[in-house]
Design a protein around this motif. Structure first.
Motif, PDB file in Angstrom:
ATOM      1  N   SER A 179       0.660   6.408  -4.605  1.00 12.42           N
ATOM      2  CA  SER A 179       1.060   7.440  -5.566  1.00 12.42           C
ATOM      3  C   SER A 179       1.019   8.837  -4.959  1.00 12.42           C
ATOM      4  O   SER A 179       2.021   9.563  -4.986  1.00 12.42           O
ATOM      5  N   VAL A 180      -0.135   9.214  -4.439  1.00  9.35           N
ATOM      6  CA  VAL A 180      -0.349  10.596  -4.018  1.00  9.35           C
ATOM      7  C   VAL A 180       0.333  10.891  -2.684  1.00  9.35           C
ATOM      8  O   VAL A 180       1.046  11.898  -2.547  1.00  9.35           O
ATOM      9  N   ILE A 181       0.129  10.018  -1.707  1.00 14.17           N
ATOM     10  CA  ILE A 181       0.700  10.251  -0.374  1.00 14.17           C
ATOM     11  C   ILE A 181       2.131   9.725  -0.293  1.00 14.17           C
ATOM     12  O   ILE A 181       3.060  10.439   0.099  1.00 14.17           O
ATOM     13  N   GLY A 182       2.306   8.457  -0.667  1.00 12.66           N
ATOM     14  CA  GLY A 182       3.601   7.809  -0.476  1.00 12.66           C
ATOM     15  C   GLY A 182       4.676   8.209  -1.461  1.00 12.66           C
ATOM     16  O   GLY A 182       5.868   8.003  -1.194  1.00 12.66           O
ATOM     17  N   THR A 183       4.286   8.781  -2.602  1.00 13.31           N
ATOM     18  CA  THR A 183       5.276   9.163  -3.611  1.00 13.31           C
ATOM     19  C   THR A 183       5.304  10.670  -3.816  1.00 13.31           C
ATOM     20  O   THR A 183       6.305  11.329  -3.537  1.00 13.31           O
ATOM     21  N   GLY A 184       4.205  11.256  -4.299  1.00  9.80           N
ATOM     22  CA  GLY A 184       4.191  12.676  -4.629  1.00  9.80           C
ATOM     23  C   GLY A 184       4.411  13.575  -3.426  1.00  9.80           C
ATOM     24  O   GLY A 184       5.418  14.299  -3.346  1.00  9.80           O
ATOM     25  N   ALA A 185       3.484  13.528  -2.459  1.00 11.39           N
ATOM     26  CA  ALA A 185       3.592  14.401  -1.285  1.00 11.39           C
ATOM     27  C   ALA A 185       4.855  14.114  -0.486  1.00 11.39           C
ATOM     28  O   ALA A 185       5.526  15.036  -0.004  1.00 11.39           O
ATOM     29  N   SER A 186       5.210  12.832  -0.367  1.00 11.30           N
ATOM     30  CA  SER A 186       6.380  12.463   0.437  1.00 11.30           C
ATOM     31  C   SER A 186       7.675  12.933  -0.194  1.00 11.30           C
ATOM     32  O   SER A 186       8.595  13.365   0.514  1.00 11.30           O
ATOM     33  N   GLY A 219       5.678  -2.522   2.737  1.00 13.61           N
ATOM     34  CA  GLY A 219       4.837  -3.719   2.686  1.00 13.61           C
ATOM     35  C   GLY A 219       3.696  -3.566   1.705  1.00 13.61           C
ATOM     36  O   GLY A 219       3.317  -4.522   1.011  1.00 13.61           O
ATOM     37  N   LEU A 220       3.148  -2.364   1.620  1.00 10.16           N
ATOM     38  CA  LEU A 220       2.051  -2.107   0.694  1.00 10.16           C
ATOM     39  C   LEU A 220       2.513  -2.204  -0.759  1.00 10.16           C
ATOM     40  O   LEU A 220       1.789  -2.721  -1.625  1.00 10.16           O
ATOM     41  N   VAL A 221       3.724  -1.721  -1.027  1.00  5.72           N
ATOM     42  CA  VAL A 221       4.281  -1.845  -2.382  1.00  5.72           C
ATOM     43  C   VAL A 221       4.518  -3.314  -2.720  1.00  5.72           C
ATOM     44  O   VAL A 221       4.204  -3.776  -3.824  1.00  5.72           O
ATOM     45  N   LYS A 222       5.074  -4.060  -1.760  1.00  6.73           N
ATOM     46  CA  LYS A 222       5.305  -5.496  -1.971  1.00  6.73           C
ATOM     47  C   LYS A 222       3.990  -6.213  -2.274  1.00  6.73           C
ATOM     48  O   LYS A 222       3.912  -7.042  -3.184  1.00  6.73           O
ATOM     49  N   PHE A 223       2.931  -5.870  -1.536  1.00  9.82           N
ATOM     50  CA  PHE A 223       1.613  -6.449  -1.773  1.00  9.82           C
ATOM     51  C   PHE A 223       1.085  -6.065  -3.155  1.00  9.82           C
ATOM     52  O   PHE A 223       0.506  -6.894  -3.869  1.00  9.82           O
ATOM     53  N   THR A 238      -9.283  -1.256 -12.424  1.00 13.50           N
ATOM     54  CA  THR A 238     -10.589  -0.630 -12.173  1.00 13.50           C
ATOM     55  C   THR A 238     -11.245  -1.118 -10.880  1.00 13.50           C
ATOM     56  O   THR A 238     -12.272  -0.582 -10.479  1.00 13.50           O
ATOM     57  N   THR A 239     -10.673  -2.112 -10.224  1.00 12.27           N
ATOM     58  CA  THR A 239     -11.213  -2.584  -8.947  1.00 12.27           C
ATOM     59  C   THR A 239     -11.033  -1.506  -7.880  1.00 12.27           C
ATOM     60  O   THR A 239      -9.919  -0.992  -7.702  1.00 12.27           O
ATOM     61  N   PRO A 240     -12.100  -1.114  -7.159  1.00 10.25           N
ATOM     62  CA  PRO A 240     -11.993  -0.029  -6.165  1.00 10.25           C
ATOM     63  C   PRO A 240     -10.870  -0.243  -5.144  1.00 10.25           C
ATOM     64  O   PRO A 240     -10.164   0.711  -4.789  1.00 10.25           O
ATOM     65  N   PHE A 241     -10.712  -1.471  -4.651  1.00 12.09           N
ATOM     66  CA  PHE A 241      -9.660  -1.748  -3.670  1.00 12.09           C
ATOM     67  C   PHE A 241      -8.286  -1.485  -4.268  1.00 12.09           C
ATOM     68  O   PHE A 241      -7.432  -0.843  -3.641  1.00 12.09           O
ATOM     69  N   ASN A 242      -8.057  -1.958  -5.491  1.00  9.72           N
ATOM     70  CA  ASN A 242      -6.766  -1.740  -6.154  1.00  9.72           C
ATOM     71  C   ASN A 242      -6.513  -0.260  -6.404  1.00  9.72           C
ATOM     72  O   ASN A 242      -5.396   0.236  -6.239  1.00  9.72           O
ATOM     73  N   VAL A 243      -7.562   0.443  -6.807  1.00  7.77           N
ATOM     74  CA  VAL A 243      -7.430   1.883  -7.078  1.00  7.77           C
ATOM     75  C   VAL A 243      -7.073   2.642  -5.799  1.00  7.77           C
ATOM     76  O   VAL A 243      -6.241   3.562  -5.814  1.00  7.77           O
ATOM     77  N   SER A 244      -7.681   2.255  -4.678  1.00  7.12           N
ATOM     78  CA  SER A 244      -7.402   2.945  -3.413  1.00  7.12           C
ATOM     79  C   SER A 244      -5.955   2.729  -2.974  1.00  7.12           C
ATOM     80  O   SER A 244      -5.305   3.650  -2.469  1.00  7.12           O
ATOM     81  N   ILE A 245      -5.435   1.517  -3.164  1.00  8.17           N
ATOM     82  CA  ILE A 245      -4.036   1.240  -2.831  1.00  8.17           C
ATOM     83  C   ILE A 245      -3.115   2.074  -3.708  1.00  8.17           C
ATOM     84  O   ILE A 245      -2.160   2.701  -3.221  1.00  8.17           O
ATOM     85  N   LEU A 246      -3.392   2.079  -5.011  1.00 13.30           N
ATOM     86  CA  LEU A 246      -2.566   2.836  -5.950  1.00 13.30           C
ATOM     87  C   LEU A 246      -2.613   4.330  -5.625  1.00 13.30           C
ATOM     88  O   LEU A 246      -1.583   5.025  -5.696  1.00 13.30           O
ATOM     89  N   PHE A 247      -3.786   4.828  -5.244  1.00 10.25           N
ATOM     90  CA  PHE A 247      -3.921   6.251  -4.908  1.00 10.25           C
ATOM     91  C   PHE A 247      -3.059   6.603  -3.700  1.00 10.25           C
ATOM     92  O   PHE A 247      -2.340   7.609  -3.708  1.00 10.25           O
ATOM     93  N   TYR A 248      -3.113   5.792  -2.652  1.00 11.48           N
ATOM     94  CA  TYR A 248      -2.328   6.086  -1.449  1.00 11.48           C
ATOM     95  C   TYR A 248      -0.831   6.036  -1.751  1.00 11.48           C
ATOM     96  O   TYR A 248      -0.080   6.941  -1.364  1.00 11.48           O
TER      97      TYR A 248
END
Length: 300
Positions: free
Chosen positions: A222-229, A21-25, A210-220
């Motif tokens: 990328s780092v958690i949902g893609t790399g670590a997973s 759902g987060l990716v769809k958003f 550069t929007t903080p909200f967008n960056v936080s979504i991308l970080f989660y």
């Protein structure tokens, strides 16, 4: 399957179940191919830092590059990029269901390529899982007509096949390879190639990135949902039978449907609930070892 593997599967299911759902958003915010390129590259760079902090080697051996490039193209272009494009036209929960036709494909591929034979127990679990997916998809099967949604659904089934093929390829060629290093180069090689194409085809609006909200979504994502997973997934595949690993994560489309209903207001119907029960039954049937009792085992 030991408790460490079971725990890893449970964590992975929760992360990937919440991710759809987060990716769809995110596709309503970012251009699709720039998004997937940023997702992969950020994941790869983060893991690169972790690998360096652990004091492990980063550069692959010369003889590994060809196999790494092939697996990267299969994973990043055939799976991630195609999935991201198709999800523009399909709900997040349904997208997950279609991609998780993967165990159906992997059962056949692993049987012929990895000599992981299909036992009766595996076949029964697979039947339960397939019936669960059919139950969830049943309303769509009654109203098939050619449009972008149908194109997206067809692509997502193809993505499931590509994921299965990639998993079998990695099991065959990287069973004992450093899983962190493997994931780093899969992400960086594939992400770099997609970035080149994205910069040619899509506009770049810096305010979106550069929007903080967008960056936080991308970080989660990328780092958690893609790399670590994906490090976790590569490790799980190396620990257990490929088919057992694939069917054990079939709870992910069920979780994604639930998350989609709660957070993204996507429909949750009786068909979906029946499908969820069947899929979970398939997981238990395929993953739990059933002991055969002999007469000598019975205590009077």
């Amino acid at each position: 399957m030991n408790m460490k593997t079971v725990g890893a599967i449970a964590v992975l299911c929760l992360i990937w179940g919440s991710l759809w759902g987060l990716v769809k958003f995110s596709l309503q915010i970012f251009p699709p191919f720039l998004f997937i390129a940023a997702r992969l590259i950020l994941a790869g760079l983060t893991l690169l830092v972790v690998q360096r902090m652990l004091g492990k080697s980063i550069l692959p051996a010369r003889e590994d590059w060809n196999k790494l490039i092939i697996s990267s193209l299969m994973l990043c272009v055939g799976f991630y990029a195609a999935q991201t494009f198709a999800m523009q036209f399909v709900d997040s929960g349904l997208s997950a269901v279609l991609v998780f036709t993967m165990p159906i494909f992997i059962a056949v591929l692993a049987h012929y390529i990895l000599n992981e034979h299909l036992s009766r127990q595996k076949i029964l679990g697979l039947v339960f899982g397939a019936l669960g997916l059919i139950s969830i998809l049943w309303p769509q099967l009654h109203h098939i007509h050619m449009n972008l949604a149908l194109l997206g659904q067809g692509m997502l089934i193809g993505v499931g096949f590509m994921w299965a093929l990639t998993t079998v390829y990695m099991k065959k060629h990287f069973a004992s390879y450093d899983k962190l290093k493997l994931t780093i180069w899969q992400m960086l090689l594939g992400g770099g190639l997609i970035l080149i194409g994205a910069l040619i085809l899509e506009p770049v609006h810096l305010n979106v990135w550069t929007t903080p909200f967008n960056v936080s979504i991308l970080f989660y994502i990328s780092v958690i949902g893609t790399g670590a997973s994906f490090v976790m997934w590569n490790w799980i595949v190396s620990q257990v039978d490929t088919f057992v690993a694939s069917i054990s994560i079939m709870s992910i489309p069920v979780l994604s449907l639930i998350f989609g209903y709660v957070f993204w207001h996507e429909p949750l119907t009786v068909n979906i609930l029946i499908g969820a029960v069947l899929i979970l039954s398939g997981i238990v049937c395929s993953s739990v070892k059933i002991r055969s009792f002999k007469t000598s085992d019975v205590i009077s």
